[in-house]
Scaffold this active site. Structure first.
Site, PDB file in Angstrom:
ATOM      1  N   HIS A 199     -79.491   2.920 -56.420  1.00 18.93           N
ATOM      2  CA  HIS A 199     -79.167   4.313 -56.068  1.00 18.93           C
ATOM      3  C   HIS A 199     -80.409   5.187 -56.286  1.00 18.93           C
ATOM      4  CE1 HIS A 199     -75.457   7.052 -55.511  1.00 18.93           C
ATOM      5  NE2 HIS A 199     -76.531   7.656 -55.040  1.00 18.93           N
ATOM      6  N   GLU A 250     -71.085   0.933 -59.500  1.00 14.17           N
ATOM      7  CA  GLU A 250     -72.456   1.138 -59.967  1.00 14.17           C
ATOM      8  C   GLU A 250     -72.444   1.497 -61.458  1.00 14.17           C
ATOM      9  OE1 GLU A 250     -74.352   4.173 -57.612  1.00 14.17           O
ATOM     10  OE2 GLU A 250     -73.868   3.198 -55.723  1.00 14.17           O
ATOM     11  N   ARG A 308     -72.474   6.173 -49.416  1.00 15.87           N
ATOM     12  CA  ARG A 308     -71.655   5.877 -50.581  1.00 15.87           C
ATOM     13  C   ARG A 308     -71.199   4.424 -50.496  1.00 15.87           C
ATOM     14  NH1 ARG A 308     -73.334   9.712 -53.004  1.00 15.87           N
ATOM     15  NH2 ARG A 308     -72.161  11.535 -53.746  1.00 15.87           N
TER      16      ARG A 308
END
Length: 304
Positions: free
Chosen positions: A270, A252, A223
């Site tokens: 991601h 993000e 994370r």
């Protein structure tokens, strides 16, 4: 035929949306049908807090796409009688593969080499040497499903593996190091595979990066919150560490623009779990668990 309403708490990918729409009536938060929905879908990144659960009192199941549960209030779900299912096993192998890929990309400067050739610079000279990995030390932060899969891969390519976590695991074949600073100090590559949340927030700070050192590589597929990004940016800019392979960020998709200018940072959107195989497995697991809930059959309830 009347289809059961399924509440969407966040935007979901088209493949999952299409699969759910074959069996359910998908409704948004502001729909009149949302109040009667027993089932809601979210993602590990979006989660579901207590306020959301209270806003939809008919909810009895939250189905989450992804591994992480740190953004779902499990205590609130438990108190309200809401089950929570997620996809903890389906992403493991592809995410572990991607972590190793980022490790190679950052240490062997693969993305930088690609840019070097495309820019026509090869005809004018050679790139400076990169950092080899065989026989080097890999430190794994958190030995859960994904961390263990990463450790197996690092071991298999001839790296000296050690790890850290809240407590030792006697069954693990790799050395346990009690704290992350000590692990960073013995590692050439530090790979983050821990959950998010307040307990791990900014676990990787300036002290950890200093311990990793000027030939060290940081890889993060965990994370963004696990890393103090200000400290990481400073460490990359002044070469306190050699480089980083990053798939997750504090913000993000609007990451700090300073990352984009760094040649020693390999950046990914991601993307670690995004393969055809993992997407199919995630969708199948979610459909299966939702069906089990509706039939009153057993499924893994993370809030139980």
């Amino acid at each position: 035929m009347n289809l059961e309403p399924l509440l969407l708490l966040t935007a979901i990918p088209k493949d999952l949306r299409d699969a759910l729409a074959e069996k359910y009536s998908l409704v948004e938060r502001d729909s009149d049908a949302a109040a009667s929905a027993r089932i809601a879908v979210t993602s590990g990144m979006s989660g579901a807090d207590a306020t959301t659960m209270s806003a939809f009192p008919s909810l009895r199941l939250i189905a989450s796409m992804g591994v992480g549960l740190d953004k779902i209030d499990l205590a609130a779900a438990r108190s309200k009688g809401i089950a929570v299912c997620h996809t903890p096993d389906e992403l493991t192998e592809d995410v572990a593969d991607f972590a190793i890929g980022l490790m190679y990309a950052a240490s062997r400067r693969i993305a930088e080499a690609d840019r070097f050739v495309r820019a026509g610079r090869w005809s004018r000279g050679r790139m400076s040497p990169s950092i080899g990995l065989h026989g080097k030390a890999a430190g794994i932060v958190a030995l859960g499903r994904i961390g263990t899969a990463i450790a197996r891969r690092a071991d298999g390519i001839g790296m000296d593996v050690a790890w850290t976590g809240p407590r030792p695991k006697p069954e693990a074949p790799w050395a346990y190091v009690a704290d992350i600073v000590s692990l960073a100090a013995r590692s050439d590559v530090l790979i983050l595979a821990s959950p998010g949340g307040e307990e791990t927030r900014h676990m990787v700070d300036a002290a950890v990066l200093a311990a990793l050192g000027p030939r060290g590589i940081l890889v993060n597929i965990a994370r963004g919150s696990v890393v103090d990004e200000a400290a990481l940016l400073a460490a990359l800019e002044d070469r306190t560490i050699a480089g980083a392979g990053l798939d997750v960020f504090a913000s993000e998709p609007a990451l700090d623009p300073r990352f984009v200018a760094l040649e020693n940072a390999v950046l990914a959107p991601h993307y670690a779990s995004l393969t055809d195989e993992t997407r199919a497995a995630i969708i199948a697991r979610m459909l299966r668990d939702i069906d089990a809930f509706r039939r009153g059959e057993a499924f893994f309830d993370a809030a139980a």
